[in-house]
Design a protein around this motif. Sequence first.
Motif, PDB file in Angstrom:
ATOM      1  N   ALA A   1      -3.212  -6.068  -1.762  1.00  0.00           N
ATOM      2  CA  ALA A   1      -2.998  -4.633  -2.026  1.00  0.00           C
ATOM      3  C   ALA A   1      -4.101  -3.858  -1.319  1.00  0.00           C
ATOM      4  O   ALA A   1      -5.275  -4.203  -1.433  1.00  0.00           O
ATOM      5  CB  ALA A   1      -3.036  -4.367  -3.517  1.00  0.00           C
ATOM      6  N   ILE A   2      -3.692  -2.829  -0.587  1.00  0.00           N
ATOM      7  CA  ILE A   2      -4.683  -1.988   0.099  1.00  0.00           C
ATOM      8  C   ILE A   2      -4.646  -0.604  -0.540  1.00  0.00           C
ATOM      9  O   ILE A   2      -3.565  -0.024  -0.706  1.00  0.00           O
ATOM     10  CB  ILE A   2      -4.387  -1.880   1.609  1.00  0.00           C
ATOM     11  CG1 ILE A   2      -4.279  -3.281   2.235  1.00  0.00           C
ATOM     12  CG2 ILE A   2      -5.458  -1.055   2.307  1.00  0.00           C
ATOM     13  CD1 ILE A   2      -4.072  -3.281   3.748  1.00  0.00           C
ATOM     14  N   SER A   3      -5.803  -0.106  -0.922  1.00  0.00           N
ATOM     15  CA  SER A   3      -5.833   1.215  -1.550  1.00  0.00           C
ATOM     16  C   SER A   3      -7.240   1.791  -1.475  1.00  0.00           C
ATOM     17  O   SER A   3      -8.215   1.077  -1.679  1.00  0.00           O
ATOM     18  CB  SER A   3      -5.411   1.083  -3.025  1.00  0.00           C
ATOM     19  OG  SER A   3      -5.579   2.294  -3.711  1.00  0.00           O
TER      20      SER A   3
ATOM     21  N   ALA B 276      -1.485  -1.580   6.180  1.00  0.00           N
ATOM     22  CA  ALA B 276      -0.720  -2.818   5.962  1.00  0.00           C
ATOM     23  C   ALA B 276       0.112  -3.140   7.207  1.00  0.00           C
ATOM     24  O   ALA B 276       0.225  -4.304   7.615  1.00  0.00           O
ATOM     25  CB  ALA B 276       0.165  -2.681   4.738  1.00  0.00           C
TER      26      ALA B 276
ATOM     27  N   SER C 184      -2.655   3.903   3.321  1.00  0.00           N
ATOM     28  CA  SER C 184      -2.966   2.486   3.096  1.00  0.00           C
ATOM     29  C   SER C 184      -1.785   1.591   3.485  1.00  0.00           C
ATOM     30  O   SER C 184      -1.976   0.440   3.876  1.00  0.00           O
ATOM     31  CB  SER C 184      -3.356   2.255   1.634  1.00  0.00           C
ATOM     32  OG  SER C 184      -4.514   2.986   1.340  1.00  0.00           O
ATOM     33  N   TYR C 185      -0.584   2.128   3.394  1.00  0.00           N
ATOM     34  CA  TYR C 185       0.585   1.365   3.863  1.00  0.00           C
ATOM     35  C   TYR C 185       0.516   1.222   5.393  1.00  0.00           C
ATOM     36  O   TYR C 185       0.885   0.177   5.943  1.00  0.00           O
ATOM     37  CB  TYR C 185       1.880   2.063   3.430  1.00  0.00           C
ATOM     38  CG  TYR C 185       3.109   1.496   4.094  1.00  0.00           C
ATOM     39  CD1 TYR C 185       3.512   0.176   3.845  1.00  0.00           C
ATOM     40  CD2 TYR C 185       3.858   2.249   5.000  1.00  0.00           C
ATOM     41  CE1 TYR C 185       4.634  -0.362   4.486  1.00  0.00           C
ATOM     42  CE2 TYR C 185       4.972   1.721   5.637  1.00  0.00           C
ATOM     43  CZ  TYR C 185       5.354   0.416   5.377  1.00  0.00           C
ATOM     44  OH  TYR C 185       6.452  -0.126   6.010  1.00  0.00           O
TER      45      TYR C 185
ATOM     46  N   GLN D 139     -10.546   0.293   6.269  1.00  0.00           N
ATOM     47  CA  GLN D 139      -9.550  -0.744   5.947  1.00  0.00           C
ATOM     48  C   GLN D 139      -9.230  -1.568   7.193  1.00  0.00           C
ATOM     49  O   GLN D 139      -9.127  -2.799   7.141  1.00  0.00           O
ATOM     50  CB  GLN D 139      -8.260  -0.096   5.416  1.00  0.00           C
ATOM     51  CG  GLN D 139      -8.403   0.533   4.039  1.00  0.00           C
ATOM     52  CD  GLN D 139      -7.237   1.455   3.676  1.00  0.00           C
ATOM     53  OE1 GLN D 139      -6.358   1.735   4.494  1.00  0.00           O
ATOM     54  NE2 GLN D 139      -7.235   1.944   2.441  1.00  0.00           N
TER      55      GLN D 139
ATOM     56  N   SER E  37      -7.317  -7.744  -2.879  1.00  0.00           N
ATOM     57  CA  SER E  37      -7.252  -6.324  -2.546  1.00  0.00           C
ATOM     58  C   SER E  37      -8.352  -5.903  -1.604  1.00  0.00           C
ATOM     59  O   SER E  37      -9.424  -6.506  -1.553  1.00  0.00           O
ATOM     60  CB  SER E  37      -7.239  -5.458  -3.808  1.00  0.00           C
ATOM     61  OG  SER E  37      -8.415  -5.630  -4.542  1.00  0.00           O
TER      62      SER E  37
ATOM     63  N   SER F 203       4.387   0.201  -1.409  1.00  0.00           N
ATOM     64  CA  SER F 203       4.269  -0.098  -2.844  1.00  0.00           C
ATOM     65  C   SER F 203       5.433   0.466  -3.647  1.00  0.00           C
ATOM     66  O   SER F 203       5.930  -0.178  -4.565  1.00  0.00           O
ATOM     67  CB  SER F 203       2.982   0.488  -3.394  1.00  0.00           C
ATOM     68  OG  SER F 203       1.914  -0.148  -2.814  1.00  0.00           O
TER      69      SER F 203
ATOM     70  N   GLY G   6       0.846  -1.179   0.000  1.00  0.00           N
ATOM     71  CA  GLY G   6       0.000   0.000   0.000  1.00  0.00           C
ATOM     72  C   GLY G   6       0.884   1.232   0.000  1.00  0.00           C
ATOM     73  O   GLY G   6       2.099   1.136   0.212  1.00  0.00           O
ATOM     74  N   SER G   7       0.283   2.388  -0.216  1.00  0.00           N
ATOM     75  CA  SER G   7       1.020   3.650  -0.191  1.00  0.00           C
ATOM     76  C   SER G   7       0.387   4.571   0.840  1.00  0.00           C
ATOM     77  O   SER G   7      -0.822   4.492   1.082  1.00  0.00           O
ATOM     78  CB  SER G   7       0.932   4.366  -1.545  1.00  0.00           C
ATOM     79  OG  SER G   7       1.516   3.585  -2.543  1.00  0.00           O
TER      80      SER G   7
ATOM     81  N   VAL H 215       0.893   1.220  -6.399  1.00  0.00           N
ATOM     82  CA  VAL H 215       0.161   0.016  -5.962  1.00  0.00           C
ATOM     83  C   VAL H 215      -0.104  -0.882  -7.178  1.00  0.00           C
ATOM     84  O   VAL H 215       0.107  -2.104  -7.122  1.00  0.00           O
ATOM     85  CB  VAL H 215      -1.174   0.415  -5.269  1.00  0.00           C
ATOM     86  CG1 VAL H 215      -1.978  -0.828  -4.911  1.00  0.00           C
ATOM     87  CG2 VAL H 215      -0.894   1.245  -4.023  1.00  0.00           C
TER      88      VAL H 215
END
Length: 587
Positions: free
Chosen positions: A337-339, A299, A295-296, A399, A363, A319, A291-292, A347
Amino acid sequence: MCSIIGYKGKNFAAPILVNSLKRMEYRGYDSVGVATIDEGKMLVRKGTGKVAEVNKKLDMSHMLGNIGIGHTRWATHGGVTDKNAHPHAAGDNKIAVVHNGIIENYKELKSELIKTGYIFASETDSEVIAHLLNLYFNETKNIKQALMKTCKRLQGAYAFVAVFDDGTIGGVRYEEPLIVGVAKDGYFVSSDVLGFLEHTDKAIFLDNGDITIVNDDKIQIFDFNGKPVDRPITQVAWELGDIDKGKYAHHTLKEIDEQKLSIVKAYNQEEARMKKFLRILRAAKNVYIVGSGTSYHSALVAKHVFGMYAKMRVEAVMSSESKYVLSFLDEDSVVIAISQSGETADVLDSVRLAKSQGVKVLSIVNVTTSSLARMSDAFLGTNSGPEIGVAATKSFTAQLIIIYALADRLCRGKLGLDKEKLIHAVDSVLSNKSTIEKLAQELKNNKDLYLLGRSLHYPIALEGALKVKELAYVHAEGIAAGELKHGPLALMEKNTIVMILNPHDTTFNDTISNAHEIKARGATVVGLSDQKEDVYDYWIPIPALSEEAFYPIVEVIPLQFLAYYLAVGKNIDPDYPRNLAKSVTVR
Ligand code: G6P
């Protein structure tokens, strides 16, 4: 990132385009422009600033014509100037283009075009598209051919919409989103469904390498070789009402407040989807979560929660770093993947890298019509509705809820995720915003803020610091509390402000010692905890929770409020922080 939109229909295009651009402005907002075709003549108005400001100055919404394109820019190549704003016109105003993405080979193309006699008006990479279209249109006298030939010359990631003075609109999707809106009285070509949702909920999601032409009241879609392709019409579900601020001063505040509801929506997952997701996850030997930005941080929370409760070892990977660390995956690995947006370029790159190695991709994504959702073997939607504020708030807690729900299933209910209890806890932190508002008043002139936390609280320290940086432009650092003695302690002195994420859980004893160490150096300690301690100069109360895994939810909300009120106190618009974009679709 930039937003692009085209409209061709029975109504005046300009007011529709300006309104659409306002709705998509959260994606990027340093300059704006519109081009319309009125009786075969191209009109272009553009300038720097936000949509409302530029519209006030240039009166874009009164431009005539029922065909047009529009753009909001987030500068990548070329400064924030009127000339660099889109649309870019070519061929004596016969063609105009709006673009999102980056043309990597623009320098070569530009020098080639200049040699042929083309004159460039801007410093952007995007302008090459307009001149190439003009070049190939002059050569072939055919718009379809001009679009195809142009695409074959471009390298990079791009989506663009072009308008031609005969009233044709052309759109291309290549590694950047582009969606056709099919309304009763016209067509839209837009980078975001929010661009047309007010007019129609019928959408055609173009695939990578699709070209569309809207003309003569119909639409054609074909590939870069001109072969027609069939794309279905999908009904888009989002409620338009969600896009308005309502009684709130800012989207960000509304979205923070909405968390009481959005965590419930995230909790309510379709059983079949959940089962499919879990089946793939359970079969994996190695799990990597990418994730970025915010969102990271989710993670990182997942790494702890999956480890603590499901005894599953997972790796959290930024990411943007994935190409350096995920290029040698075993086939029995899974990448989650989390976004929020599902369009973050870094990502999507991680996902492509995983897929190229035969690895399954799962995801957790808010925009379920996004590229990420489409590329995944299974996905779970966070169901947060549109998040307009650039800083992620409600999408983050949503999330986390999904991460808890997954962990709970993986450990057969040992986590004890109880929806009602969580709502109650969230409600209590939301109703405490005035305490944070007062604290923000006291801290607003401070130049630095440190946030300390251990275990699950460390990702929240990072997230709190990110919020404060993004929204209030204050230097803020999240520190793993145990690392204090390995360096950051040197920064502690009078006037240093340190927030300690310190609920009464397994981390409490160690972290309270850190609070004392900091206080002994003369710094000010702000305790975020379920109990007041003498060492705290300020105390932000949070409710006591039965399970420590859930503290991130009640810890992050006060930090979101703090960042918001710090921004407001400094006269910064929290919805549109400088230099940032909601969805970063460039590398
Ligand atoms: C941008 C936004 C951040 C966000 C990040 C990841 O940098 O400004 O707020 O956390 O992108 O976005 P995503 O949509 O992938 O969650």
